[in-house]
Design an enzyme around this catalytic site. Structure first.
Site, PDB file in Angstrom:
ATOM      1  N   SER A  79     -16.918   3.211  -5.720  1.00 55.21           N
ATOM      2  CA  SER A  79     -16.680   1.768  -5.696  1.00 55.21           C
ATOM      3  C   SER A  79     -17.327   1.063  -4.508  1.00 55.21           C
ATOM      4  CB  SER A  79     -15.168   1.494  -5.700  1.00 55.21           C
ATOM      5  OG  SER A  79     -14.563   2.011  -4.534  1.00 55.21           O
TER       6      SER A  79
ATOM      7  N   LYS B 147      -6.367  -2.830  -3.587  1.00 58.18           N
ATOM      8  CA  LYS B 147      -7.465  -3.374  -2.783  1.00 58.18           C
ATOM      9  C   LYS B 147      -7.240  -4.849  -2.484  1.00 58.18           C
ATOM     10  CE  LYS B 147     -10.906  -0.111  -4.547  1.00 58.18           C
ATOM     11  NZ  LYS B 147     -12.098   0.083  -5.388  1.00 58.18           N
TER      12      LYS B 147
ATOM     13  N   GLY C  98       6.332   6.358  -0.429  1.00 57.45           N
ATOM     14  CA  GLY C  98       7.218   5.327   0.088  1.00 57.45           C
ATOM     15  C   GLY C  98       7.545   4.199  -0.859  1.00 57.45           C
TER      16      GLY C  98
ATOM     17  N   GLY D 141       9.252   4.586  -3.660  1.00 56.98           N
ATOM     18  CA  GLY D 141      10.552   4.819  -4.283  1.00 56.98           C
ATOM     19  C   GLY D 141      10.528   5.668  -5.525  1.00 56.98           C
TER      20      GLY D 141
ATOM     21  N   GLY E 263       1.979   6.894  -7.728  1.00 60.43           N
ATOM     22  CA  GLY E 263       1.907   5.825  -6.751  1.00 60.43           C
ATOM     23  C   GLY E 263       1.892   6.368  -5.342  1.00 60.43           C
TER      24      GLY E 263
END
Length: 761
Positions: free
Chosen positions: A670, A713, A352, A354, A349
């Protein structure tokens, strides 16, 4: 009774009839010298003392030496150099502190005593005789001292001069300085002379005994032989003998496998029999220390109360249900079967969200020790697996070093940033992690330095990465990949209210603070640009610091309320503006991007002008996105009639495609549909509304393929006031992962072919 300034000596001793040279650069010492020079005719009191606090004047000696300042000199480096001559001893009545760090003392002179002349002369002759005899025997004492005392009958002078020339300690010299009785000092002089002669005789005897045991080929062992003779003479043990004894005692107390115990015992015997001067002895000793101090059979006991573990995890982190569930499942199965393999979890991920703190919370919640290492930038496999102990400066790798620091064989072990490992032409650290992260192999993990198998099967490994694409493919099949997605604005507000604000207020000792949801929303939108909450925490901390600085919290009668009207008072001007809506323009289309910091819109601009059909691409574009632009142009050329575009315009004009924020690298397929739409918009003069965004990979036949990062997104689109999103039809399954409050603000239009988009523009 007079007063003089006092200078305290520590590590130096001044006696009457001698001098010392001092250098100092502090203002206190300089001012003391100035006071003595101006007000006391260069006189001061020197106090010799050891073992006392320099600032505790109540414990200072009551004997001092009157000193006279000579040869004061200011050096070019800012230091001052003075020479102080010792004159005579005085008795100090009381110490004073007339100003900060400056000490003065009142004193009176020692009255001259009347001595028995026969005893007085006997001591003078005895000291001279014994000193002369000692100088002939002991080469350490210079014979120049005899000339200094040859023509004097002053016993005070003789004792001070001789004491200053004897090879004695500073503490002993301090005893001389603080002794008033001249006969007592004389006894001390004679005692030290006798002692020096005895020491020399013992040393000489030792040297003679050692010489008998040496030949011309054994001179390199002089130090070792001396230690042997000393041990035989005084019945003491060598340092290494004591060390070997302590190591064997530790080995007896260890509960470790028999093969490891046997290995350690052999290494201790090798260390015991090794020559003290051998360069390998330190290598063996270091290796023994590592083997003994590894937690071979030391484990912490897990908490069995699953509800308690769940509550502890929920108290520290919002959401992240999949990770918490995986830990609860492991503990539940572990209660019934001790053979269960520990999970190897990889949290993926943006920064920030966690990931690292979650790993720490897991360790704390289940009562396990925690250790963290980072492999970002690691390019040498020896950093992970260690060096062979035969190499100079060898040491274990990060894994075994971490286990030793954890002090248990079942900690929670965090390996941070595995997607940022690098490799060189002859080193690939990824291969080192294969054994570590394979649950069938890590039971026999072998570090190159330790060279013995260590069981890591009970370790809970948690790895972190920012981008799943950058995780080496050989590792992925050994990991349980769990995506830790970014937070929506509503989730960030909830995290701030329930976690961040209470923690920050507690750390800053303030409890009268309230931040309204509108203010939090403003902070999130205008002062942060990330998927996590790290920057949000920094901004809240900044507000609290400003409050403490500008307004004393103890004087606040009511809570200090931070609302949207006074946020800029504490945080200054806005850094970002997600709510900025650009006017609809021809040739400009909103694509969508997903970076390590979360989702955002990606405006794509197209211009064309007379030329030869050349395609110009700018904006720090990667190879894949450049190929997407070529595919989009080829698709339009093949279907120009469907889009009402003149073919001559496509081949007789140069086409320039630009994606702003040119300093940031853009990559990925994309943007294919957005590139196609921006080209069609420019050539057909079709204006695309600014609240529309699109994502998807396009093929030469116009088919739209699924893409990743739809959740991020979508969050970025909502932050930028996007109302309608075109997404690949195959991405409909990803809508379940998107928060409800985000889906309510966006109209998703699934498409299979580009003509589905064109028909709705």
């Amino acid at each position: 009774m007079e007063n003089l300034p006092v200078i305290l000596l520590k590590g130096l001793v001044l006696l009457p009839n001698s001098d010392i040279r001092l250098e100092f650069d502090d203002e206190i010492s300089k001012s003391l010298i100035e006071v003595a020079s101006i007000f006391h005719h260069d006189n001061l009191i020197v106090v010799n003392q050891f073992n006392n606090n320099l600032k505790d004047i109540d414990k200072l000696p009551n004997i001092g030496i009157i000193g006279s300042i000579k040869n004061k000199l200011e050096l070019p480096n800012g230091k001052s150099r003075v020479t102080i001559d010792g004159k005579r001893r005085v008795i100090i009545n009381k110490y004073y502190e007339p100003s900060l760090d400056l000490i003065e003392a009142s004193f009176h002179y020692i009255e001259d005593s009347i001595y028995d002349d026969i005893k007085y002369q006997a001591y003078i002759r005895k000291i001279y005789y014994e000193l002369d005899n000692c100088i002939k025997i002991v080469p350490k004492i210079s014979n120049s001292v005899l000339s200094l005392i040859a023509n004097t009958d002053n016993l005070d002078y003789i004792t001070d001069v001789v004491a200053n020339n004897l090879p004695i300690s500073k503490e002993r010299l301090c005893e001389y300085a603080n002794c008033i009785d001249v006969f007592k000092r004389s006894d001390m002089i004679l005692h030290d002379i006798y002692k020096e002669k005895q020491i020399y005789e013992v040393e000489k005897d030792l040297d003679n005994k050692i010489k008998k045991t040496l030949d011309n080929h054994q001179r390199e062992y002089i130090l070792k032989e001396k230690l042997k003779v000393i041990k035989s003479e005084i019945g003491d043990f060598s340092i290494k003998d004591n060390d070997v004894k302590n190591l064997n005692n530790k080995l007896l107390e260890l509960k470790i496998p028999d093969d490891i115990k046997c290995r350690i015992k052999n290494e201790i015997n090798k260390y015991k029999n090794m020559n003290d001067l051998s360069p390998e002895i330190s290598v063996i000793r270091k290796y023994i220390d590592w083997l003994i101090n590894l937690p071979w059979n030391i484990e912490t006991k897990d908490i069995d109360d699953l509800d308690l573990v769940r509550n502890n995890l929920n108290k520290t982190h919002f959401g992240l249900d999949e990770v918490k569930l995986r830990i609860i499942e492991y503990l539940a199965v572990n209660k019934s079967s001790s053979n269960i393999e520990s999970p190897i979890i990889c949290l993926v991920g943006p920064p920030g969200v966690g990931k690292t703190t979650l790993a720490y919370s897991i360790a704390k919640s289940i009562n396990r020790n925690f250790i963290k290492i980072s492999v970002a930038g690691v390019s040498d496999e020896c950093e992970i697996m260690g060096h062979m102990k035969s190499y100079v400066g060898a040491s274990p790798g990060k894994i075994i070093s971490g286990i030793r620091k954890a002090k248990s064989m079942n900690p929670v072990f965090l390996i941070d940033e595995i997607d940022k490992m690098s490799k060189s032409y002859n080193n690939d650290p990824t291969n080192c992690l294969l054994e570590l992260l394979d649950s069938n192999q890590n039971k026999y993990f072998c570090d190159h330095y330790i060279d013995e198998a260590f069981d890591l099967s009970k370790v809970i490994f948690i790895l972190t990465a920012n981008n799943i694409q950058d995780i080496p493919s050989v590792l992925k099949d050994r990991l349980e990949i769990i995506e830790v997605n970014g937070y929506t604005e509503y989730e960030k507000i909830d995290i701030a209210n329930n976690y961040l604000i209470p923690k920050i207020c507690k750390n800053h000792a303030i409890d009268n603070l309230k931040i309204t949801p509108e203010a939090l929303s403003m902070i999130i939108r205008n002062y942060t640009k990330e998927s996590g909450v790290r920057d949000l925490e920094r901004n809240i901390s900044k507000i609290v610091r400003k409050i403490i600085t500008l307004i004393n919290p103890k004087n606040l009668k009511d809570k200090e309320i931070i609302d949207k009207d006074n946020v800029d008072k504490y945080l200054g001007k806005s850094k970002y503006n997600y709510s900025l809506v650009f006017p609809s323009q021809v040739g400009v289309v909103n694509g969508l991007s997903c970076t390590s910091y979360g989702g955002d819109i990606l405006p794509i601009e197209v211009n064309y002008y007379k030329g030869i059909g050349k395609l110009i691409l700018t904006g720090s574009l990667g190879n894949v996105i450049k190929e997407s632009a070529m595919i989009a142009l080829s698709y339009i050329k093949a279907n120009y009639k469907k889009f009402n575009i003149r073919y001559d315009d496509l081949i007789n004009n140069d086409i320039h495609i630009h994606i702003p924020s040119g300093s940031i690298l853009k990559e990925g397929p994309s943007a294919g549909v957005a590139l196609t739409t921006s080209l069609i918009s420019a050539f057909s003069n079709l204006k695309i509304h600014s609240n529309i965004a699109m994502t998807g990979e396009i093929t030469l036949r116009g088919n739209i393929l699924p893409v990743g990062g739809l959740r991020e997104k979508s969050i970025g689109a909502v932050m930028n006031n996007i109302k309608k999103m075109f997404i690949p039809y195959d991405n409909l399954r990803d809508l379940d992962d998107i928060p409800k409050e985000v889906k309510e603000k966006i109209e998703y239009i699934p498409v299979k072919n580009y003509m589905d988009i064109y028909s709705l523009l």
